[in-house]
Design a protein around this motif. Structure first.
Motif, short mmCIF file in Angstrom:
data_model
loop_
_atom_site.label_atom_id
_atom_site.label_comp_id
_atom_site.label_asym_id
_atom_site.label_seq_id
_atom_site.Cartn_x
_atom_site.Cartn_y
_atom_site.Cartn_z
N GLN A 611 41.66 33.13 37.56
CA GLN A 611 40.47 33.81 38.07
C GLN A 611 39.21 33.19 37.50
O GLN A 611 38.22 33.03 38.21
CB GLN A 611 40.55 35.30 37.69
CG GLN A 611 39.53 36.16 38.42
CD GLN A 611 39.80 37.64 38.18
OE1 GLN A 611 40.51 38.00 37.28
NE2 GLN A 611 39.21 38.48 39.00
N ASP A 691 42.27 34.99 42.98
CA ASP A 691 40.92 35.21 43.50
C ASP A 691 40.05 33.94 43.41
O ASP A 691 38.96 33.96 42.86
CB ASP A 691 40.25 36.36 42.74
CG ASP A 691 39.15 37.01 43.57
OD1 ASP A 691 39.07 36.72 44.77
OD2 ASP A 691 38.40 37.82 43.02
N SER A 694 36.23 34.00 45.17
CA SER A 694 35.18 34.97 44.85
C SER A 694 33.89 34.29 44.41
O SER A 694 32.80 34.82 44.61
CB SER A 694 35.65 35.91 43.75
OG SER A 694 35.94 35.18 42.57
N THR A 724 42.98 38.61 46.11
CA THR A 724 41.67 38.50 46.77
C THR A 724 41.01 39.86 46.90
O THR A 724 41.68 40.90 46.91
CB THR A 724 41.81 37.85 48.16
OG1 THR A 724 40.52 37.70 48.73
CG2 THR A 724 42.68 38.71 49.07
N HIS A 725 39.66 39.82 46.94
CA HIS A 725 38.88 41.01 47.28
C HIS A 725 38.26 40.83 48.67
O HIS A 725 37.55 41.70 49.15
CB HIS A 725 37.76 41.23 46.26
CG HIS A 725 38.27 41.59 44.90
ND1 HIS A 725 37.91 40.90 43.76
CD2 HIS A 725 39.13 42.54 44.51
CE1 HIS A 725 38.52 41.44 42.71
NE2 HIS A 725 39.27 42.43 43.14
N GLY A 726 38.49 39.68 49.29
CA GLY A 726 37.91 39.39 50.60
C GLY A 726 38.79 39.94 51.72
O GLY A 726 39.90 39.47 51.95
N ALA A 1357 31.01 39.24 42.29
CA ALA A 1357 31.96 38.41 43.05
C ALA A 1357 33.42 38.76 42.74
O ALA A 1357 34.28 38.64 43.60
CB ALA A 1357 31.72 36.93 42.74
N ALA A 1358 33.70 39.20 41.50
CA ALA A 1358 35.10 39.44 41.12
C ALA A 1358 35.50 40.91 41.29
O ALA A 1358 36.54 41.30 40.80
CB ALA A 1358 35.31 39.01 39.67
N ASP A 1364 32.38 47.06 44.64
CA ASP A 1364 31.24 46.23 45.02
C ASP A 1364 30.19 47.06 45.76
O ASP A 1364 28.99 46.98 45.49
CB ASP A 1364 31.74 45.06 45.90
CG ASP A 1364 30.65 44.03 46.14
OD1 ASP A 1364 29.58 44.14 45.51
OD2 ASP A 1364 30.86 43.14 46.97
#
Length: 1430
Positions: A611, A691, A694, A724-726, A1357-1358, A1364
């Motif tokens: 990460q 991730d 990010s 991922t967070h996307g 971003a993370a 977020d």
């Protein structure tokens, strides 16, 4: 034998009247014809088989016929004829010539593979080896011109890391296995409770591990060490012979009828014994230092290898700073132990022998000397124990200081942005004061020890002579009794003075062994944590079967009941909230976590993208290749897929550009893409991606997903697990795993999860249904992507447009959201230091290697060091030394007068008075010795405190460019090894040098008083001594510098390895990194080896010079037999016997001081480097509440990275009003970073000004500026210490304020559940918090400060999508009345801002509201189109 001689018609074998009791001594004919002939033959016959065996095992072929070899052969062939026909002296001359020629070695056999610049000791002759002449070539070279690294010899094979550690590792593994079995058996028998058994086992293992390490080292290096011990025992035999010969010489002086040749014989014999004593002593010391060097190599290798395999729980207890201390300070303690260990057991034997010989001379009075020794030993044993405890405490404080310095250097950017240097400086100084306070106590105790031992010769003599004359009036002290006794007592001083140091060194070594053993027995990653199998395409790539995992044996599980099968070639997405266990899942696949139950297996090779990207201090190309062979076509394909080609154009030397430590000169996005490229280039079977998208721009992220990770990417046939967070990437995943609190709550494809209507679907629908705005869509050229434009978003300041945009798009049709660059705010681009044009190969050079200065240490360095001690203290030290030596001279001269007093009626007069004067002078000397040692210790501590403070201030006041170009290993070296040398080595060297110098003056005065003619010999020898000393010091000092310089890369490499251990293990590159550290350690030892050999060369030469003074004093005394009293002869000769040691120790201690003054020189190097402006300005009229409004004005502002280079910002004139929200956008290299760096004055203005609330920021202190404005950086940095300290290091806010900030940062629930709450201890770098949690802590810092100006650098971003959204909302609400500047990586986050600044090539090309800029159809309009926002 006499019968055999008589049968042959010869004299008896031995006749004392013929050989001893005569004025013309001669050996009998029988002795000459038998013993003198047979002895060499027997010697030759006995040793021939052993020599043949040696040639068989180590023979290197035929010798070439050189002139030297020819001369030897000619001598042999001529021998038989010469014996018959030439005179005896001609024959004897040829024998001497042969002996001389045999002292030189022949050339090595031709055809033999020879190392480049091989060490000459391997081919040196016997005489060259024992006198160290083989070293002279390097000394000549060093005297003519300063030595460089390439001048040094290659290491012998037996001294190389590969040879030493390969042998030692087997021993250590066997020892550890044996220890494990023993502990398991003993605990199984004594305890039934598993928890108690585990605890007991751990405690016993830690306690016994140090002795296990000692046993392992002893087995590996003991045999060679014993050869040195044998030399020491022979040396002792010669040492005890000298006083016996002195007794015979003094007896000769009293005997008027003794023939003169006996005097010359005794003088020559004393000289010969002294020379043999010197030779064997230095062979022993050479062996010890060689073993010490090998021990250092071995321990460094074991520590490094252990650092690659310790598990995460152990890693949190062993910080980088502590590991650096293990390989610097603790290995040095072990080397000292090897040198002085024999004194621990041999010194008591030497003391016993001395007392035995004293008994022979003084009878029962010697018991008084024994009583004195018995008193001194327990006193110093007690002091040694106390010092050992203080040593442990001091090392603990030193560990804390070095650990903190490591964190400061790693997080220096954050310290500068937040103006926290003072707070951390105070913490370091707190550790330093405790360290010096402990050192001061230790040094005072050591001064008592030194005073007692240096006065021991006087105390023993005083006790023995006093008892001897008081118990009987008939006991007379003549010259023979006094000075033979004094010679024995002087011998006694050596073991007595060495013993406290040996005991202290042994105690310190035991502490270091305990520390090293504790580290080396830390729990390792278990190979069975994960089952690795060969790759098979028809089976699942990764399989979890009901797995439960934790980060430590005793800790709570981080993953529970994990069961999942990942088919080969599939893409699995892992999603979840911050701290839900996503990264832990990947760590479980790598075997980084403790497996509590279940099983996990991975098929094939693995590539891992962490990460937080781990970047080496190497070229960009080396970071990507990571030890693999370069294949140009594949390499270019990887660069293109990972979107790195455009970045290469901006780097000074393309992919050969050097990258700073931890990727200092790359942005967050660039680092992540390099990390990804490293994994892609590997062509592994399984990819674990934590991730990786990010930190990159959205359009770059989409490019990478499409080209690398996605169904059409170059990894499409590989097994990919993507954290991922996307949300945009989820529809293309084959399988989605939703983690909640370490458990898989849901799994399936994107559509399956939506149809299931679980928590995941609720989350998606919740965000998709909220804040919908009127929109329209139009088909793109590709036809399958719907472009959505939200017309009203520019008016809605508090809506997270990223989420709105993503969630309003139909499933499966996601688009990238932003353009811009991914250049980090805190990036400083690498640019050349010089104003001149650089040649191509130097363009990419960033870091500056640690360079050695050349020549002798300048006089100014000594003056500066002594100036910090202070003139009054220096005057006191010199006076006390002069006083103690005057007292010593007085009581020795008093003894000679006592010895010469005539004996009347079998007694001497006024013995009470003589004894009283002798005692008073001796006790005065003892008090002066204590005073001098305490004064030097205190003075050196004062200097050490000043130098450390100066170094710390110089480093912390240095600009960011300094840290980018200076490897951390160089700084570590200064704060660890060099400061340790200043603390301990310089004071000891000064004490020794001054002590021996004044003693030498005393001896010279005594010898000149006895025989003034000795001046004819002493003066030339003084000049020769000075020449040898200057010859030696020039080379030795440069070798010390080269050794220091070559040490820094070891620390840098170690630091880098520890931080990237998980990546190294994942790629299975341990062996390559081990080879790398072996090479660096060998380079360091290449400089260390000639350093200690130089000392041996010096010792042999100077001691032979000192033995010449012994010979001169003895011969002159014999020549003046009729005029000199026995008392004066005894005084002169007994003192001249000490000159040998004094000369050697003066130069050795002087060299030690000069070598260690190099540490002062290296510490002060950073005094001349460029510094930042003042932190605060006295008398500043800055209002306490400034800035009240938060307005920022740029007036024709220009900025450049280095003097003489093109301006990075050109003529910037911008006015930012209060409460305005400004987005700063532009492509890579446009100047966005530079603009923010200028506001914080990380870089100073080249022209123009910046005004904040009407005040020119160039006219105020850096801390006044930086503490009043705030930044939330892209890379979250935490320091070891409490959570509260990480939020508020100055304790400026109340607990209530801190809790409020945590609540607004959505951390309150997490922190309140911790056992220690705000006092929760963060590990080094905050590793016991997830990356998302660390970013929330950074947000809490900003909320706590709440300044009127906030700079954002994509700080979320993370974080997962939900967090977020909450954070974006918090920033908008809490900083509503502040000026906010955002370096935009995603354009959608700034579409609701007041204004947007568009930068290009250092100019502001556009500035207006987003809607107006879009209407103008300028650069911003096209950037929005590229991002898919229009």
């Amino acid at each position: 034998m006499d019968t055999l001689c008589s049968l042959s018609g010869l004299d008896p074998l031995w006749d004392w009247n013929q050989t001893w009791y005569t004025h013309n001594p001669e050996l009998s004919n029988c002795f000459q014809n038998t013993v003198l002939v047979w002895a060499p033959c027997i010697y030759l016959w006995v040793l021939s088989p052993f020599y043949c065996l040696h040639l068989y095992c180590h023979g290197r072929g035929r010798l070439p016929l050189s002139s030297l070899c020819s001369a030897k052969l000619v001598r042999q062939t001529a021998k038989t004829h010469i014996v018959r026909y030439l005179a005896f002296f001609s024959y004897f001359a040829l024998q001497l010539a042969q002996l001389f020629l045999s002292c030189f070695a022949d050339r090595a056999p031709s055809g033999k593979a020879v190392l480049k610049n091989a060490c000459p000791v391997q081919d040196a002759s016997f005489l060259s080896k024992i006198l160290f002449w083989w070293f002279s070539g390097l000394l000549f070279k060093g005297y003519r011109s300063p030595l460089q690294a390439e001048d040094l010899w290659s290491l012998r094979e037996e001294d190389t890391s590969e040879k030493i550690i390969s042998d030692l590792e087997e021993e250590w593994t066997a020892e550890c296995t044996k220890q494990e079995n023993h502990l398991s058996t003993s605990i199984a028998l004594g305890s039934r409770l598993p928890e108690q058994a585990q605890f007991l086992r751990k405690i016993q293992k830690e306690q016994s591990s140090g002795f296990c390490l000692l046993r392992t080292l002893a087995r590996s290096f003991g045999p060679y060490f014993l050869t040195g011990t044998l030399c020491l025992m022979v040396h002792d035999a010669f040492m005890f012979s000298v006083p016996q010969v002195l007794s015979l010489l003094l007896g000769f002086m009293k005997d008027e009828d003794a023939p003169l040749w006996k005097g010359y014989f005794y003088a020559s014999l004393m000289f010969l014994l002294s020379c043999l004593q010197s030779i064997f002593n230095h062979q022993y010391t050479y062996t010890c230092f060689t073993v010490g060097m090998r021990v250092k190599t071995a321990v460094m290798g074991l520590v490094y290898r252990k650092s690659l395999v310790v598990n995460s729980a152990a890693r949190r207890t062993c910080t980088v700073g502590e590991i650096v201390n293990l390989v610097s300070a603790d290995t040095q303690k072990l080397m000292d132990f090897v040198v002085y260990f024999n004194a621990v057991w041999l010194a008591p034997i030497e003391v016993t022998l001395c007392l035995f010989f004293l008994w022979q001379h003084l009878g029962p009075s010697a018991l008084a000397g024994i009583a004195t020794v018995i008193f001194i030993f327990p006193l110093n044993g007690f002091i040694a124990r106390k010092r050992s405890k203080l040593q442990e405490i001091q090392m603990k404080y030193m560990d804390g200081r070095v650990k903190l310095m490591n964190e400061i250097l790693n997080g220096i950017k954050i310290l500068k942005f937040y103006a926290w240097e003072k707070a951390f400086l105070e913490q370091v100084l707190g550790y330093r004061e405790k360290e010096l306070k402990t050192l001061k106590k230790s040094q005072i105790l050591y001064s008592v020890s030194i005073a007692s031992f240096n006065s021991s010769s006087f105390l023993i003599a005083f006790a023995m002579f006093g008892v001897y004359v008081l118990i009987d009036d008939k006991n007379v002290l003549d010259a023979q009794k006094i000075f033979v006794s004094m010679a024995l007592i002087n011998i006694l001083k050596t073991p007595l003075s060495q013993l406290p140091f040996a005991m202290s060194t042994t105690m310190q070594a035991l502490v270091s062994l305990k520390r090293l053993g504790k580290f080396l027995c830390q729990d390792e990653l278990k190979p069975d944590n994960v089952t690795r199998e060969s790759f098979k395409s028809d089976v699942d790539g990764v399989v979890f079967e009901n797995g439960t995992f934790s980060w430590s044996k005793d800790g709570p599980p981080c993953l529970k009941r994990i069961s999942v099968r990942v088919p080969c070639g599939s893409l699995v997405a892992v999603v979840g909230h911050v701290g839900s266990g996503k990264s832990s899942l990947l760590s479980a696949m790598l075997g980084e976590t403790e497996k509590r139950s279940g099983a996990v297996s991975v098929k094939g090779s693995v590539a891992y993208v962490p990460q937080q990207a781990w970047i080496q201090n190497a070229s960009l190309q080396d970071n990507i290749l990571f030890g693999q062979e370069k294949k140009e076509s594949w390499y270019q394909r990887v660069l293109e897929a990972c979107a790195l080609l455009p970045d290469l154009d901006n780097l000074p030397a393309g992919d050969t550009t050097e990258i700073g430590e931890k990727g200092l000169n790359l942005s967050g996005g660039q680092k992540q893409r390099v990390s990804l490229a490293r994994a892609v280039y590997r062509k592994a079977d399984v990819y674990l991606l934590d991730d990786p998208l990010s930190a990159v721009d959205a359009h770059v992220g989409q490019h990478i997903f499409n080209k690398v990770i996605g169904p059409r990417g170059i990894l499409r046939d590989k097994t990919r697990i993507l954290v991922t967070h996307g949300m945009s990437f989820l529809p293309q995943a084959d399988l989605i795993l939703v983690l909640v609190d370490g458990e898989i709550s849901e799994r399936g494809s994107y559509q399956e999860l939506l149809n299931r209507n679980g928590a995941f679907a609720d989350f998606i629908h919740t965000f998709a249904s909220s804040e919908r705005k009127e929109c329209f869509s139009e088909a793109s050229q590709r036809g399958n992507i719907t472009m959505v434009c939200v017309r009203a978003f520019i008016l809605a300041e508090k809506i997270d447009m990223q989420l709105l945009w993503m969630l309003m798009s139909p499933p499966g049709n996601r688009v990238s959201l932003a353009c811009s660059s991914d250049v980090s705010l805190i990036t400083i681009e690498p640019l050349p230091d010089s104003d001149e044009d650089h040649i191509q190969e130097d363009l990419g050079k960033l870091t500056k290697a640690d360079k050695a200065r050349i020549g002798r240490v300048k006089l100014e360095m000594y003056i500066e060091y002594f100036h910090t001690i202070g003139l009054p203290l220096i005057v006191s030290i010199v006076f006390l030394y002069a006083f103690q030596q005057a007292a010593s001279l007085s009581y020795n001269y008093w003894l000679s007068l006592w010895a010469d007093q005539p004996v009347i009626n079998g007694t001497q007069l006024n013995t009470d008075l003589k004894l009283g004067v002798y005692g008073a002078l001796g006790f005065a000397q003892g008090i002066a010795i204590f005073g001098t040692t305490v004064a030097i210790s205190l003075g050196c501590i004062i200097a050490s405190r000043h130098l450390h403070l100066e170094l710390l201030n110089n480093v912390l006041h240095s600009p960011m460019s300094f840290f980018e170009t200076t490897p951390s290993g160089n700084l570590f070296n200064r704060f660890a090894k060099e400061i340790d040398a200043i603390d301990n080595m310089i004071p000891d060297g000064l004490k020794m040098m001054l002590g021996y110098f004044f003693k030498l003056m005393e001896v010279c005065i005594i010898v000149l008083m006895a025989t003034p003619f000795a001046a004819v010999i002493i003066l030339p020898m003084a000049f020769l001594y000075g020449f040898i000393q200057s010859f030696y010091v020039a080379t030795s000092c440069q070798l010390r510098r080269l050794e220091s310089v070559s040490r820094s890369p070891i620390y840098t490499h170690l630091n880098e390895t520890v931080q990237g251990a998980s990546v190294i293990r994942a790629f299975n590159e341990q062996s390559r990194f081990i080879m790398g550290v072996n090479h660096k350690v060998d380079q360091n030892q290449t400089a260390y080896f000639p350093r200690f050999v130089a000392t041996r060369w010096l010792g042999v030469n100077l001691e032979f010079l000192g033995n010449g003074i012994v010979l001169a004093a003895s011969i002159l005394s014999v020549m003046a037999k009729g005029t000199l009293s026995p008392g004066m002869v005894g005084l002169a000769v007994s003192h001249s016997l000490q000159v040998t040691g004094f000369l050697s120790w003066i130069v050795r201690s002087w060299t030690d001081v000069e070598n260690n003054i190099v540490s002062v020189e290296r510490v002060k190097e950073y005094a001349d480097t460029p510094k930042e402006a003042a932190w605060t300005i006295e008398g500043s009229s800055l209002p306490p509440s400034w800035p009240q409004k938060g307005t920022i004005e740029f007036h024709d502002y220009g900025l450049q990275y280095r003097k003489g280079l093109e301006l990075a910002l050109k003529g910037i004139s911008v006015h930012i009003k209060e409460r305005e929200k400004i987005g700063i956008v532009g492509r890579t290299g446009a100047g966005k970073s530079s603009l923010a760096l200028g506001i914080f004055r990380i870089l100073e203005a080249a022209k123009g000004q910046i005004f904040i609330d009407g005040i020119n920021i160039a006219e105020i202190g850096l801390h006044d500026l930086r503490s009043r404005i705030t930044i939330i950086p892209q890379d979250p940095v935490l320091f070891s210490g409490s959570l509260r300290m990480n939020l508020d290091p100055f304790d400026a806010y109340t607990d209530e304020d801190v809790w409020n900030a945590l609540e607004l940062a959505h951390l309150k629930n997490f922190v309140s559940e911790l056992p220690d709450k705000l006092n929760h201890e963060c590990s080094e770098g905050g590793e016991n918090l997830s990356l998302g949690q660390r970013q929330l802590v950074c947000l809490a810092r900003a909320l706590l400060r709440k300044t009127k100006i906030l700079v954002l650098d994509e700080a979320t971003a993370a974080l997962d999508l939900e967090t977020d959204t909450l954070i974006q909302s918090t920033i908008r609400s809490q900083f509503e009345d502040c000026a906010v500047l955002t370096i935009a990586h995603r354009l959608n986050t700034i579409m609701d801002y007041t204004k947007v600044i568009v930068m290009d090539k250092g100019h502001v090309v556009e500035m207006d509201s987003p809607s107006n800029l879009i209407a103008k159809r300028g650069q911003f309009y096209y950037m929005c189109r590229e991002a898919g926002l229009l």
